[in-house]
Design a protein around this motif. Structure first.
Motif, short mmCIF file in Angstrom:
data_model
loop_
_atom_site.label_atom_id
_atom_site.label_comp_id
_atom_site.label_asym_id
_atom_site.label_seq_id
_atom_site.Cartn_x
_atom_site.Cartn_y
_atom_site.Cartn_z
N VAL A 401 -20.24 47.84 24.13
CA VAL A 401 -20.30 46.86 23.05
C VAL A 401 -19.28 47.29 21.98
N HIS A 402 -19.73 47.92 20.86
CA HIS A 402 -18.78 48.32 19.83
C HIS A 402 -18.72 49.82 19.61
N THR A 403 -19.57 50.58 20.26
CA THR A 403 -19.76 51.99 19.92
C THR A 403 -19.36 52.89 21.09
N SER A 404 -18.89 54.09 20.76
CA SER A 404 -18.36 54.99 21.79
C SER A 404 -19.21 56.23 22.04
N ARG A 405 -20.22 56.47 21.22
CA ARG A 405 -21.11 57.61 21.45
C ARG A 405 -22.54 57.18 21.23
N PHE A 406 -23.41 57.71 22.07
CA PHE A 406 -24.83 57.38 21.99
C PHE A 406 -25.65 58.64 22.27
N GLY A 407 -26.89 58.63 21.84
CA GLY A 407 -27.80 59.70 22.21
C GLY A 407 -28.49 59.44 23.53
N ALA A 469 -18.64 61.67 6.54
CA ALA A 469 -20.04 61.34 6.24
C ALA A 469 -20.62 60.45 7.33
N PHE A 470 -19.80 59.53 7.85
CA PHE A 470 -20.27 58.70 8.96
C PHE A 470 -20.61 59.54 10.18
N GLU A 471 -19.74 60.47 10.54
CA GLU A 471 -19.99 61.30 11.72
C GLU A 471 -21.28 62.11 11.55
N ILE A 472 -21.48 62.64 10.37
CA ILE A 472 -22.68 63.44 10.12
C ILE A 472 -23.93 62.57 10.29
N GLY A 473 -23.94 61.40 9.67
CA GLY A 473 -25.08 60.51 9.78
C GLY A 473 -25.28 59.98 11.18
N HIS A 474 -24.17 59.68 11.86
CA HIS A 474 -24.27 59.15 13.22
C HIS A 474 -24.87 60.19 14.16
N PHE A 475 -24.44 61.42 14.05
CA PHE A 475 -25.00 62.47 14.91
C PHE A 475 -26.48 62.68 14.60
N GLN A 476 -26.88 62.53 13.34
CA GLN A 476 -28.30 62.68 13.01
C GLN A 476 -29.13 61.60 13.71
N THR A 477 -28.62 60.36 13.78
CA THR A 477 -29.39 59.31 14.44
C THR A 477 -29.35 59.46 15.96
N ASP A 479 -28.95 62.46 17.67
CA ASP A 479 -29.60 63.70 18.10
C ASP A 479 -30.07 64.47 16.87
N ARG A 480 -29.15 65.19 16.25
CA ARG A 480 -29.38 65.83 14.96
C ARG A 480 -28.01 66.21 14.41
N TRP A 481 -27.91 66.33 13.08
CA TRP A 481 -26.59 66.54 12.50
C TRP A 481 -25.99 67.87 12.91
N LEU A 482 -26.82 68.87 13.18
CA LEU A 482 -26.30 70.17 13.60
C LEU A 482 -25.53 70.09 14.91
N THR A 483 -25.84 69.09 15.73
CA THR A 483 -25.14 68.92 17.00
C THR A 483 -23.66 68.64 16.81
N LEU A 484 -23.30 68.04 15.67
CA LEU A 484 -21.90 67.69 15.43
C LEU A 484 -20.99 68.91 15.55
N GLU A 485 -21.38 70.02 14.94
CA GLU A 485 -20.54 71.21 14.95
C GLU A 485 -20.39 71.78 16.36
N SER A 486 -21.51 71.92 17.06
CA SER A 486 -21.45 72.49 18.41
C SER A 486 -20.74 71.53 19.38
N TYR A 487 -20.88 70.24 19.15
CA TYR A 487 -20.21 69.24 19.99
C TYR A 487 -18.69 69.41 19.90
N MET A 488 -18.18 69.46 18.67
CA MET A 488 -16.73 69.58 18.49
C MET A 488 -16.22 70.92 19.03
N ALA A 489 -16.98 71.98 18.82
CA ALA A 489 -16.55 73.29 19.33
C ALA A 489 -16.57 73.32 20.85
#
Length: 531
Positions: A401-407, A469-477, A479-489
């Motif tokens: 649809v319009h989004t490229s990442r999902f939980g 800020a969008f990426e942080i909030g999106h990852f929280q919805t 999975d959790r915002w902490l996942t953002l850091e480990s995902y990128m790494a």
């Protein structure tokens, strides 16, 4: 500042992380091969968290000296909780939540209120009348072309009464109140977005005006009044017609439906038959269930600190009571079990061949590597098409649809637009690259280039507080915002062995959905070799 026993602070920072922006340009230097891979950045972000007693989550990333604040409010809610016949309702709710509250958007709430209550009561009668007439108004035709009746006298009468009451309500409408307040105090980039897993409202404000965001959004979250219901319904119809005027829209929706059998993440943002079904009571039910403090995250990036924001947020949101957790999306996509093929005939859409494979959602350890896989595939398929003498363009994405990442599981999509006479050759090239992914002698260089591109995109995100800020909030919805850091790494660790493993796990025939776009032809599909 003293924090209560149920709140907690998390600091994910390092000295290196605080200087991330200063060193970012060095990582963009044109270095190739192993030297590029050696420049793995520090993805730590100095995000601080406070969770209030009512479950509201506050995330703050302070930037010393920044005169502005990117401010966002995320609700863990989206299209995946919709029901068949109500598709697009989540997006519609976003529109309705722009229509004000008892204190914003009206010239006289006490005079308007009786009409709002009368509309609600009349609409419940209308719902009863529709249910009573279900066998008469049920659509029975394959092409939407046969009902015993389109309506009944009682249905028509109730709809006319709602329209009359709406006209009365319009006398009290004060248009654009929220926008005027935000603009008057330096607000920019006021936006709202609803996708499969989140709804967000956001604004960028001067530091000294951030409290305005809290006042407006707390009011919106607790007191929204659904004004101009039918006008907004028609706006969604116009938006949908605009989408359908793009030749790719119906094709991509068919492809999404080919990949996913049951999960709402693959459903479109409303069919034309859905819009007439929208009701105030259904929208209110969604609003009351999901727009609660323990389903909400506030994100601020800029010249504010956590210590400054906690008492402000508590003033506007702290009084709200925690409620039972909102209903989760229960659907689970069954494991793929067959190779599927779609032939789509169009004289407006350029010929193309596409293949989609289901991939895991954010939170699964394989998902970060799929970002790298996408870039490697784009490079290698482009080179292979050129070597084979097949003209065309290549796109690889994970958009549904319009989004490229999902939980939840989504798809990775490989599309080659090429003249019709080259469709078979293009499909052969794509299949060969998928089958030997990770085994090419060029793989180390392609991996390095893919990681460089992803790294560059990340640096751009970090530099833009609204995007970060969008990426942080999106990852929280998701999975959790902490996942953002480990995902990128994790993307930095992708190897050729990972590519081979992912190929053998996900790029298999039973997880494969092919789409071929051809111009209309007279002969039956059964007589045609689509390869």
């Amino acid at each position: 500042m003293t924090f209560g026993p149920t709140s907690r602070l998390l600091v994910c920072a390092s000295t290196a992380a605080l200087s991330l922006l200063a060193v970012a340009p060095l990582a963009l230097a044109p270095v190739l091969g192993a030297a590029l891979d050696a420049q793995i950045p520090d993805y730590d972000l100095p995000i601080r968290e406070h969770v209030f007693d009512n479950g509201l989550r506050l995330l703050v990333l302070h930037r010393e000296g920044d005169p502005r604040v990117a401010s966002k409010i995320f609700t863990d809610f989206g299209a995946i909780v919709e029901e068949p016949g109500e598709l697009g309702a989540a997006h519609y709710l976003e529109h309705l939540m722009f229509k004000g509250t008892p204190s914003l958007g009206t010239t006289d709430w006490e005079a308007e209120r009786p009409y709002i209550e009368a509309i609600r009561a009349t609409e419940l009668e209308l719902e009863e009348a529709l249910n009573e007439a279900r066998n008469d108004i049920r659509q029975r035709g394959v092409w939407g072309d046969y009902q015993h009746a389109e309506s009944t006298p009682r249905i028509d009468s109730l709809r006319a009464e709602i329209a009359r009451l709406d006209q009365e309500v319009a006398r009290f409408r004060d248009y654009g109140t929220t926008m005027r307040w935000y603009q008057a105090f330096g607000g920019t980039n006021l936006t709202a977005t609803t996708e499969q897993e989140y709804m967000k409202f956001d604004i960028n404000l001067p530091v000294e005006r951030v409290e305005l965001f809290l006042r407006v959004e707390a009011d919106r979250m607790r007191n929204s009044v659904f004004r101009e219901f039918d006008q907004e319904r028609m706006i969604l119809v116009e938006q949908r017609l605009g989408d359908l005027n793009r030749p790719t829209t119906p094709y991509y929706e068919q492809m999404a439906g080919l990949v996913g059998l049951v999960h709402p993440v693959f459903w479109p943002e409303g069919y034309m038959t859905d819009f007439d079904e929208y009701s105030r009571w259904y929208q209110r039910d969604l609003y009351d269930r999901y727009f609660q403090p323990n389903n909400t995250t506030l994100v601020f990036i800029g010249g504010v600190t956590l210590e400054e924001m906690v008492p402000l947020v508590d003033r506007y949101f702290g009084w709200m009571e925690r409620v039972p957790e909102p209903t989760r999306a229960r659907a689970v996509e069954p494991p793929p079990a067959s190779e599927r093929r779609l032939t789509y005939r169009s004289d407006e859409l350029a010929p193309r061949v596409e293949v989609r494979h289901m991939i895991p959602g954010v939170g699964h350890p394989d998902r970060p590597h799929m970002d790298v896989v996408g870039d490697v595939l784009r490079i290698q398929i482009g080179q292979a098409l050129e070597a084979a003498g097949v003209p065309g363009t290549v796109d690889v994405n994970t958009r549904v649809v319009h989004t490229s990442r999902f939980g939840i599981p989504g798809s990775i999509n490989v599309e080659v637009v090429t003249p019709v006479e080259h469709l078979g050759a293009a499909e052969t090239v794509v299949t060969q690259i998928l089958d030997r992914l990770g085994s090419s002698p060029q793989t180390p260089a392609d991996l390095a280039l893919a990681k460089k591109r992803l790294r560059t995109a990340w640096y751009r995100t970090v530099r833009d507080p609204d995007q970060l800020a969008f990426e942080i909030g999106h990852f929280q919805t998701m999975d959790r915002w902490l996942t953002l850091e480990s995902y990128m790494a994790a993307r930095e660790t992708t190897t050729a062995d990972d590519l081979r493993r992912l190929s053998s796990t996900y790029f298999v025939p039973n997880n494969r959905a092919w789409g071929v776009v051809r111009p209309p032809e007279d002969r039956p599909i059964s007589q045609e070799d689509d390869r």
